[in-house]
Design a protein around this motif. Sequence first.
Motif, PDB file in Angstrom:
ATOM      1  N   ASN A 274       0.967  -1.003   0.111  1.00  0.00           N
ATOM      2  CA  ASN A 274      -0.125  -0.017  -0.028  1.00  0.00           C
ATOM      3  C   ASN A 274       0.842   1.251  -0.032  1.00  0.00           C
ATOM      4  OD1 ASN A 274       0.555  -0.069   2.838  1.00  0.00           O
ATOM      5  ND2 ASN A 274      -1.060   1.168   3.124  1.00  0.00           N
ATOM      6  N   LYS A 275       0.245   2.318  -0.516  1.00  0.00           N
ATOM      7  CA  LYS A 275       0.649   3.540  -0.439  1.00  0.00           C
ATOM      8  C   LYS A 275      -0.026   4.582   0.513  1.00  0.00           C
ATOM      9  CE  LYS A 275       2.075   6.845  -4.107  1.00  0.00           C
ATOM     10  NZ  LYS A 275       2.049   7.341  -5.289  1.00  0.00           N
ATOM     11  N   TYR A 276       0.841   5.419   1.204  1.00  0.00           N
ATOM     12  CA  TYR A 276       0.034   6.210   2.017  1.00  0.00           C
ATOM     13  C   TYR A 276       0.748   7.610   1.994  1.00  0.00           C
ATOM     14  CZ  TYR A 276      -1.937   8.911   5.913  1.00  0.00           C
ATOM     15  OH  TYR A 276      -2.552   9.746   6.736  1.00  0.00           O
ATOM     16  N   LYS A 277       0.000   8.576   1.270  1.00  0.00           N
ATOM     17  CA  LYS A 277       0.626   9.948   0.887  1.00  0.00           C
ATOM     18  C   LYS A 277       1.810   9.489  -0.130  1.00  0.00           C
ATOM     19  CE  LYS A 277      -1.424  12.483   4.652  1.00  0.00           C
ATOM     20  NZ  LYS A 277      -1.162  13.462   5.624  1.00  0.00           N
ATOM     21  N   ARG A 278       2.984   9.852   0.434  1.00  0.00           N
ATOM     22  CA  ARG A 278       4.358   9.411  -0.550  1.00  0.00           C
ATOM     23  C   ARG A 278       4.971   8.476   0.080  1.00  0.00           C
ATOM     24  NH1 ARG A 278       6.763  15.455  -2.085  1.00  0.00           N
ATOM     25  NH2 ARG A 278       4.733  16.358  -3.320  1.00  0.00           N
ATOM     26  N   SER A 279       4.571   7.613   0.843  1.00  0.00           N
ATOM     27  CA  SER A 279       5.409   6.581   1.627  1.00  0.00           C
ATOM     28  C   SER A 279       4.908   5.272   1.089  1.00  0.00           C
ATOM     29  CB  SER A 279       5.282   6.535   2.755  1.00  0.00           C
ATOM     30  OG  SER A 279       6.119   7.706   3.330  1.00  0.00           O
ATOM     31  N   LYS A 280       5.614   4.221   0.549  1.00  0.00           N
ATOM     32  CA  LYS A 280       5.362   3.073   0.106  1.00  0.00           C
ATOM     33  C   LYS A 280       5.665   2.029   1.102  1.00  0.00           C
ATOM     34  CE  LYS A 280       5.905   4.223  -4.812  1.00  0.00           C
ATOM     35  NZ  LYS A 280       6.524   3.660  -6.217  1.00  0.00           N
TER      36      LYS A 280
ATOM     37  N   ASP B 282      -0.209   2.989  -7.992  1.00  0.00           N
ATOM     38  CA  ASP B 282      -1.310   3.767  -7.527  1.00  0.00           C
ATOM     39  C   ASP B 282      -2.591   2.792  -7.431  1.00  0.00           C
ATOM     40  OD1 ASP B 282      -0.107   6.206  -7.376  1.00  0.00           O
ATOM     41  OD2 ASP B 282       0.003   6.520  -9.564  1.00  0.00           O
TER      42      ASP B 282
ATOM     43  N   ASN C  14      -4.625   0.252  -5.192  1.00  0.00           N
ATOM     44  CA  ASN C  14      -5.074  -0.475  -4.012  1.00  0.00           C
ATOM     45  C   ASN C  14      -5.906  -1.588  -4.181  1.00  0.00           C
ATOM     46  OD1 ASN C  14      -6.268  -1.078  -1.431  1.00  0.00           O
ATOM     47  ND2 ASN C  14      -6.297   1.146  -0.908  1.00  0.00           N
TER      48      ASN C  14
END
Length: 140
Positions: A43-49, A78, A80
Amino acid sequence: MDTKTIAVSLIRRFNTNNPFTIADHLNIIILYSDLKNTLGFFNKYKRSKFIHLNSRIPENLETFVCAHELGHAICHHDINTPFLKRHTLFSTDKIQREANKFAVELLIPDQLLKEHAGSSIFTIAKMYGVPTKLVDLKNI
């Protein structure tokens, strides 16, 4: 770009086919937790992977699952997939197959096949943590 080209490019760029090392170089955080029946997910949260790995995963499968999730991080950054599975009718089969192909190409690069020329691809797959049922995804 196809999954093999991407895998080869990463191997050349970082001089390794180790998915943990490549994830580290790409600032992808690997987290371990009890995921019950799930082997792992990205998953990706904001700019963190983040690559999430099941802390109870068998050791011989851990590298492959990390490589598979790294494939998602690079090829599907991008998307989910857990959300898609739960909330839409979108089939994630193609996405999962691409991540598997990426993992196979990363863990069994052509150079490795040349180095083990006398061995079967199934033997090599077992040595490098690739499930034998996925060997047919290798593009030789």
